[in-house]
Design an enzyme around this catalytic site. Structure first.
Site, PDB file in Angstrom:
ATOM      1  N   TYR A  64      20.458  58.176  28.114  1.00 39.12           N
ATOM      2  CA  TYR A  64      21.584  57.803  27.270  1.00 39.12           C
ATOM      3  C   TYR A  64      21.683  58.795  26.115  1.00 39.12           C
ATOM      4  CZ  TYR A  64      21.247  53.290  29.714  1.00 39.12           C
ATOM      5  OH  TYR A  64      21.186  52.294  30.666  1.00 39.12           O
ATOM      6  N   PRO A 210      27.084  43.455  32.195  1.00 40.78           N
ATOM      7  CA  PRO A 210      27.171  41.990  32.294  1.00 40.78           C
ATOM      8  C   PRO A 210      28.582  41.438  32.151  1.00 40.78           C
ATOM      9  CG  PRO A 210      26.268  42.638  30.173  1.00 40.78           C
ATOM     10  CD  PRO A 210      26.312  43.875  31.007  1.00 40.78           C
ATOM     11  N   LEU A 211      29.478  42.245  31.614  1.00 47.15           N
ATOM     12  CA  LEU A 211      30.872  41.821  31.511  1.00 47.15           C
ATOM     13  C   LEU A 211      31.767  42.617  32.448  1.00 47.15           C
ATOM     14  CD1 LEU A 211      31.056  41.378  27.646  1.00 47.15           C
ATOM     15  CD2 LEU A 211      30.854  39.602  29.383  1.00 47.15           C
ATOM     16  N   GLY A 212      31.168  43.340  33.371  1.00 52.21           N
ATOM     17  CA  GLY A 212      31.929  44.110  34.337  1.00 52.21           C
ATOM     18  C   GLY A 212      32.796  45.142  33.655  1.00 52.21           C
TER      19      GLY A 212
END
Length: 278
Positions: A64, A210-212
């Site tokens: 990252y 996790p929230l697409g």
């Protein structure tokens, strides 16, 4: 809603207790996850605010930035008091096209962890995860490098990411696996079988994205019931869906961190869960 992290807890590796709602630090970088953010002090404030509100599980990776997210975490939070930091190795970055080439060669992994230890300002990484299987390296051999690092004391727990059940079983034959990190959210439940396996063996399941893509249309009525956003409902559903689920929503905004943590206060009804899942 909650002004602190009210998610329940999970014992990573059966030893280290963390709140199940964590923070993913991928977005604390420049655009396309390459280079530093425009305002590094603001990025550090996001980390400080998350921990002030009770987030004690932070996930990052050496790719990252690359190296940027780990460095910012080290500068902002080390030495780590009541904060469990997970990072990953096995991917590198090509800034010419933004790709994420895989590398599971033992020498590469051993070199990678030295950089991670330095940037995170620690002698031992709480959780070190194999970021993605390298098809050019035998999977058991690659995981064996992580096992060696654990035996040497550079790593407390080993995790794997982007795996099938078969690969997870192979990894568990080599070393104790504390967590799995696969893509998972309301709209993408392809890895439900892996999640079921994790539940059976008390392995933490960390859903990345996790929230697409952020498309949660259709949850508006449920959100209105709780005076919440659709994103908060998405996080609440993950927390209620499985006791081994460890969501790590990421953001570069203090306000968004606060909204995400407030999701830990939402208790969905059975009827609402049925609506969401359908």
């Amino acid at each position: 809603m909650a002004t602190e992290n009210r998610s329940d807890t999970f014992d990573i590796g059966g030893e280290d207790t963390v709140h199940r709602l964590g923070y993913g630090a991928m977005r604390l970088t420049g655009e396309e996850i390459i280079g530093p953010p425009d305002d590094e002090e603001e990025a550090k404030e996001v980390l400080h605010r998350a921990t002030e509100l009770g987030v004690d599980f932070i996930d990052t990776a050496d790719s990252y930035g690359p190296a940027v997210s780990e460095r910012l975490i080290g500068e902002a939070l080390a030495p780590y008091e009541d904060v469990f930091v997970a990072t990953k190795g096995g991917l590198w970055r090509d800034d010419r096209d933004g790709s994420w080439p895989k590398c599971g060669q033992p020498g590469y992994i051993r070199n990678s962890i030295l950089g991670s230890l330095d940037r995170l300002k620690t002698e031992t990484i709480d959780l070190y995860q194999y970021h993605r299987p390298d098809p050019d390296v035998d999977y058991a051999e690659a995981v064996g490098t992580f096992a060696d690092l654990k035996e040497e004391g550079k790593v407390n727990h080993v995790g794997v990411s982007n795996v099938s059940v078969e690969q997870l079983e192979t990894a568990r034959d080599v070393v104790e696996i504390a967590t799995v990190q696969n893509q998972y959210n309301i709209g993408d439940r392809e890895h439900e079988e892996v999640l079921d396996y994790c539940e059976e063996h008390d392995i933490g399941f960390i859903p990345w994205a996790p929230l697409g893509s952020g498309d949660l249309d259709g949850l508006g009525e449920v959100a209105d019931n709780h005076d919440a956003t659709e994103y908060q409902v998405g996080l609440a559903w993950l927390l209620q869906h499985s006791p081994v689920m460890l969501p790590i929503p990421g953001t570069s905004s203090v306000e968004h961190v606060e909204e995400n943590i407030a999701a830990s206060d939402i208790e969905l009804t059975d009827e609402e869960i049925e609506t969401i899942e359908n």
